[in-house]
Design an enzyme around this catalytic site. Structure first.
Site, PDB file in Angstrom:
ATOM      1  N   ASN A 189       0.829  -1.215   0.000  1.00 28.08           N
ATOM      2  CA  ASN A 189       0.000   0.000   0.000  1.00 28.08           C
ATOM      3  C   ASN A 189       0.858   1.257   0.000  1.00 28.08           C
ATOM      4  O   ASN A 189       1.892   1.309   0.664  1.00 28.08           O
ATOM      5  CB  ASN A 189      -0.899   0.002   1.248  1.00 28.08           C
ATOM      6  CG  ASN A 189      -1.851  -1.186   1.292  1.00 28.08           C
ATOM      7  OD1 ASN A 189      -2.322  -1.640   0.250  1.00 28.08           O
ATOM      8  ND2 ASN A 189      -2.119  -1.696   2.482  1.00 28.08           N
ATOM      9  N   HIS A 203       6.545  -1.533   2.737  1.00 25.59           N
ATOM     10  CA  HIS A 203       6.443  -2.921   3.198  1.00 25.59           C
ATOM     11  C   HIS A 203       5.581  -3.737   2.254  1.00 25.59           C
ATOM     12  O   HIS A 203       4.610  -3.235   1.696  1.00 25.59           O
ATOM     13  CB  HIS A 203       5.910  -3.011   4.629  1.00 25.59           C
ATOM     14  CG  HIS A 203       4.646  -2.243   4.876  1.00 25.59           C
ATOM     15  ND1 HIS A 203       4.630  -0.874   5.064  1.00 25.59           N
ATOM     16  CD2 HIS A 203       3.358  -2.647   4.961  1.00 25.59           C
ATOM     17  CE1 HIS A 203       3.376  -0.472   5.261  1.00 25.59           C
ATOM     18  NE2 HIS A 203       2.583  -1.527   5.194  1.00 25.59           N
TER      19      HIS A 203
HETATM   20  P1  AMP Z   1      -0.357  -0.988   5.945  1.00 24.28           P
HETATM   21  O1  AMP Z   1      -1.832  -0.741   6.164  1.00 24.28           O
HETATM   22  O2  AMP Z   1      -0.080  -1.581   4.588  1.00 24.28           O
HETATM   23  O3  AMP Z   1       0.476   0.230   6.244  1.00 24.28           O
HETATM   24  O4  AMP Z   1       0.023  -2.139   6.972  1.00 24.28           O
HETATM   25  C1  AMP Z   1       0.739  -1.945   8.139  1.00 24.28           C
HETATM   26  C2  AMP Z   1       0.883  -3.305   8.803  1.00 24.28           C
HETATM   27  O5  AMP Z   1       1.871  -3.221   9.808  1.00 24.28           O
HETATM   28  C3  AMP Z   1      -0.390  -3.817   9.464  1.00 24.28           C
HETATM   29  O6  AMP Z   1      -0.736  -5.083   8.914  1.00 24.28           O
HETATM   30  C4  AMP Z   1      -0.001  -3.922  10.943  1.00 24.28           C
HETATM   31  O7  AMP Z   1      -0.600  -5.029  11.584  1.00 24.28           O
HETATM   32  C5  AMP Z   1       1.501  -4.063  10.866  1.00 24.28           C
HETATM   33  N1  AMP Z   1       2.222  -3.591  12.050  1.00 24.28           N
HETATM   34  C6  AMP Z   1       2.128  -2.370  12.653  1.00 24.28           C
HETATM   35  N2  AMP Z   1       2.966  -2.304  13.701  1.00 24.28           N
HETATM   36  C7  AMP Z   1       3.618  -3.486  13.747  1.00 24.28           C
HETATM   37  C8  AMP Z   1       4.623  -4.050  14.620  1.00 24.28           C
HETATM   38  N3  AMP Z   1       5.118  -3.345  15.643  1.00 24.28           N
HETATM   39  N4  AMP Z   1       5.042  -5.317  14.378  1.00 24.28           N
HETATM   40  C9  AMP Z   1       4.550  -6.020  13.341  1.00 24.28           C
HETATM   41  N5  AMP Z   1       3.618  -5.562  12.491  1.00 24.28           N
HETATM   42  C10 AMP Z   1       3.154  -4.319  12.699  1.00 24.28           C
END
Ligand code: AMP
Ligand code: ZN
Length: 140
Positions: free
Chosen positions: A85, A98
């Site tokens: 995204n 990511h």
């Molecule tokens: P996005 O909406 O593509 O920005 O996704 C961000 C992702 O990061 C989500 O699926 C969250 O669950 C994940 N996330 C946020 N903080 C952490 C963390 N500390 N460790 C692992 N995953 C995380």
């Protein structure tokens, strides 16, 4: 927008925030997603801080594909989505590039994994698409 200093994924790379680290190369870090939408949902990130994919220098992508291949195999998933995204309206919450690896069990339906509701584009005529096509080509 998070800066390098406050970016939670940069902190995870540096070990300042704990993570379930799966693997690491010179340029890539991979770990379990803390809010999984499927069993095995994990994230692959370049170590170089960039908010959007298009901000990332080309040479920071080399390890991404081999890492995704290894992790997809490790989940055991035959079917999966790779989600990436960019920007709030496009559902980006963490401003560090990511790639989500999201397994999709064959019988999951809308109970597990990515659920996509493609909007219909019926208001775009063939002429509209052609115009957009010509405009895009002119910018390449
Ligand atoms: P996005 O909406 O593509 O920005 O996704 C961000 C992702 O990061 C989500 O699926 C969250 O669950 C994940 N996330 C946020 N903080 C952490 C963390 N500390 N460790 C692992 N995953 C995380
Ligand atoms: Zn970062």
């Amino acid at each position: 927008m998070a800066s390098l200093a406050s970016c939670i994924f940069c902190k995870i790379i540096k070990g300042e925030i704990p993570s379930m680290k799966l693997l690491e190369t010179e340029s890539v870090f991979a770990f379990m997603d803390i809010g999984p939408i499927a069993k095995g949902h994990c994230l692959v990130i370049p170590k170089h801080h960039a908010a959007k994919l298009t901000d990332l220098p080309d040479d920071q992508m080399a390890d991404i594909l081999p890492t995704i291949k290894k992790l997809a195999a490790a989940t055991g998933a035959e079917n999966y989505n790779i989600l990436q995204n960019n920007g709030r309206p496009a559902h980006q919450v963490v401003d560090h590039v990511h790639f989500h690896i999201i397994p999709k069990p064959a019988d999951a339906g809308d109970k597990e994994g990515l659920v996509i509701g493609w909007p219909t584009q019926k208001d775009l005529s063939k002429d509209d698409i052609n115009k957009i096509f010509e405009e895009m080509k002119s910018k390449l």
